[in-house]
Design an enzyme around this catalytic site. Structure first.
Site, PDB file in Angstrom:
ATOM      1  N   SER A  83     124.326 122.910  -2.738  1.00 37.16           N
ATOM      2  CA  SER A  83     124.025 122.555  -1.351  1.00 37.16           C
ATOM      3  C   SER A  83     124.552 121.165  -1.054  1.00 37.16           C
ATOM      4  O   SER A  83     124.389 120.255  -1.876  1.00 37.16           O
ATOM      5  CB  SER A  83     122.493 122.511  -1.129  1.00 37.16           C
ATOM      6  OG  SER A  83     121.853 123.666  -1.634  1.00 37.16           O
ATOM      7  N   ASP A 136     116.401 115.313  -2.669  1.00 36.89           N
ATOM      8  CA  ASP A 136     117.254 116.454  -2.312  1.00 36.89           C
ATOM      9  C   ASP A 136     116.645 117.274  -1.167  1.00 36.89           C
ATOM     10  O   ASP A 136     116.618 118.501  -1.219  1.00 36.89           O
ATOM     11  CB  ASP A 136     117.488 117.352  -3.550  1.00 36.89           C
ATOM     12  CG  ASP A 136     118.130 116.584  -4.699  1.00 36.89           C
ATOM     13  OD1 ASP A 136     119.082 115.843  -4.457  1.00 36.89           O
ATOM     14  OD2 ASP A 136     117.643 116.715  -5.840  1.00 36.89           O
ATOM     15  N   ASN A 141     124.669 114.143   0.396  1.00 36.78           N
ATOM     16  CA  ASN A 141     124.401 114.341  -1.035  1.00 36.78           C
ATOM     17  C   ASN A 141     124.776 115.767  -1.410  1.00 36.78           C
ATOM     18  O   ASN A 141     124.731 116.658  -0.569  1.00 36.78           O
ATOM     19  CB  ASN A 141     122.917 114.089  -1.333  1.00 36.78           C
ATOM     20  CG  ASN A 141     122.603 114.215  -2.821  1.00 36.78           C
ATOM     21  OD1 ASN A 141     123.378 113.762  -3.670  1.00 36.78           O
ATOM     22  ND2 ASN A 141     121.485 114.842  -3.147  1.00 36.78           N
ATOM     23  N   HIS A 176     123.856 118.814  -4.277  1.00 32.51           N
ATOM     24  CA  HIS A 176     122.863 119.167  -5.289  1.00 32.51           C
ATOM     25  C   HIS A 176     123.208 120.540  -5.871  1.00 32.51           C
ATOM     26  O   HIS A 176     123.523 121.469  -5.121  1.00 32.51           O
ATOM     27  CB  HIS A 176     121.458 119.174  -4.669  1.00 32.51           C
ATOM     28  CG  HIS A 176     120.407 119.428  -5.688  1.00 32.51           C
ATOM     29  ND1 HIS A 176     120.067 118.504  -6.658  1.00 32.51           N
ATOM     30  CD2 HIS A 176     119.653 120.529  -5.942  1.00 32.51           C
ATOM     31  CE1 HIS A 176     119.146 119.013  -7.448  1.00 32.51           C
ATOM     32  NE2 HIS A 176     118.877 120.245  -7.032  1.00 32.51           N
TER      33      HIS A 176
HETATM   34  C1  GAR Z   1     126.913 117.472  -9.861  1.00 30.44           C
HETATM   35  O1  GAR Z   1     126.630 118.739 -10.400  1.00 30.44           O
HETATM   36  C2  GAR Z   1     125.981 117.149  -8.718  1.00 30.44           C
HETATM   37  O2  GAR Z   1     125.665 118.263  -7.934  1.00 30.44           O
HETATM   38  C3  GAR Z   1     124.767 116.644  -9.472  1.00 30.44           C
HETATM   39  O3  GAR Z   1     125.315 115.833 -10.475  1.00 30.44           O
HETATM   40  C4  GAR Z   1     126.580 116.355 -10.871  1.00 30.44           C
HETATM   41  C5  GAR Z   1     127.595 115.257 -10.843  1.00 30.44           C
HETATM   42  O4  GAR Z   1     128.817 115.688 -11.348  1.00 30.44           O
HETATM   43  N1  GAR Z   1     123.853 115.930  -8.615  1.00 30.44           N
HETATM   44  C6  GAR Z   1     122.534 116.031  -8.690  1.00 30.44           C
HETATM   45  O5  GAR Z   1     121.958 116.683  -9.533  1.00 30.44           O
HETATM   46  C7  GAR Z   1     121.762 115.241  -7.633  1.00 30.44           C
HETATM   47  N2  GAR Z   1     120.375 115.598  -7.643  1.00 30.44           N
HETATM   48  P1  GAR Z   1     130.132 114.841 -11.113  1.00 30.44           P
HETATM   49  O6  GAR Z   1     129.801 113.419 -11.540  1.00 30.44           O
HETATM   50  O7  GAR Z   1     131.131 115.500 -12.040  1.00 30.44           O
HETATM   51  O8  GAR Z   1     130.515 114.943  -9.669  1.00 30.44           O
END
Ligand code: GAR
Length: 221
Positions: A139, A148, A110, A112
């Site tokens: 991370s 997370d 994952n 985060h």
């Molecule tokens: C990213 O910033 C990722 O780190 C976050 O969602 C976004 C997805 O962007 N994930 C979380 O917050 C998980 N807890 P993307 O769809 O453009 O890759």
């Protein structure tokens, strides 16, 4: 020919991390194939990206299932049928059931947008900007039953400024997400990830210099 890792990428939104993985593979920097993209959101732009690159995609709406386990079983079935070895959650906004975790033990990653364990959960960048932290980042970690919370593979740190908004901090962090996620997957592909309890060691990795960072900069010390 190098052995390639078969990936299944789980998405819910824009899919910019999916794109960085697609691009890294295309540039020959990542020894992997994306066998399937699975989205719980039919409107996710990530699905458009998958289609553009001829990657198989499946929509599995959690609202179509009575229990989390039933939904996760469907995802597991699709991943297994697609011969997926490593599951990559790229902006997948769902918590995995033990059923899912046990189907792919220590084979689910994952990303985060915070320096874990700070700001787990949703809206991490907004909360970090509002908190007034001087640094933030991102991370990549193994998924476990928490939010997370699994062992951390790699982190990137970026400065946070007092005039940052959620958007400016998000953009700065996202740029680094697009570097560390393909890198973490490549560590896996190279067989360099060693998990010792809660800690992850990357075999053959250099030690970074012991250089502290200050924000704001020191003026007298
Ligand atoms: C990213 O910033 C990722 O780190 C976050 O969602 C976004 C997805 O962007 N994930 C979380 O917050 C998980 N807890 P993307 O769809 O453009 O890759």
């Amino acid at each position: 020919m190098k052995k390639k890792v078969n990936l299944g990428v789980l998405v819910s939104g824009s899919g910019s991390n999916l794109q960085s993985i697609i691009d890294s593979i295309a540039r020959g920097l990542l020894d992997a194939d994306i066998n399937v993209v699975i989205s719980n959101n039919p409107d996710a732009y990530a699905l458009v990206r998958a289609k553009k690159h001829n990657i198989a995609s499946v929509i599995i709406k959690h609202t179509d299932f009575e229990t989390r386990e039933n939904c996760d079983q469907k995802i597991i079935d699709v991943l297994k049928a697609s011969s997926v070895e490593l599951v990559v959650m790229a902006g997948f906004m769902r918590i995995l059931s033990p059923l899912f975790l046990n189907a792919f033990p220590m084979k689910i990653l994952n990303i985060h947008p915070a320096i874990l364990p700070a700001f787990p959960g949703i809206n991490a960048q907004k909360r970090a900007a509002e908190y007034g932290v001087k640094f933030s980042g991102c991370s990549v970690h193994f998924a476990d039953e928490g939010v997370d919370s699994g062992p951390v593979i790699i982190q990137a740190v970026v400065p946070a400024y007092d005039d940052d908004t959620e958007d400016t901090l998000t953009a700065r962090i996202l740029k680094e997400e697009h570097r560390i996620y393909p890198q973490a997957i490549q560590f896996y592909a190279e067989g360099r990830i060693e998990i010792i309890g809660r800690k992850v060691r990357i075999k053959g990795s250099k030690r970074i210099p012991e250089t502290p960072l200050y924000n704001p900069p020191l003026t007298v010390f």
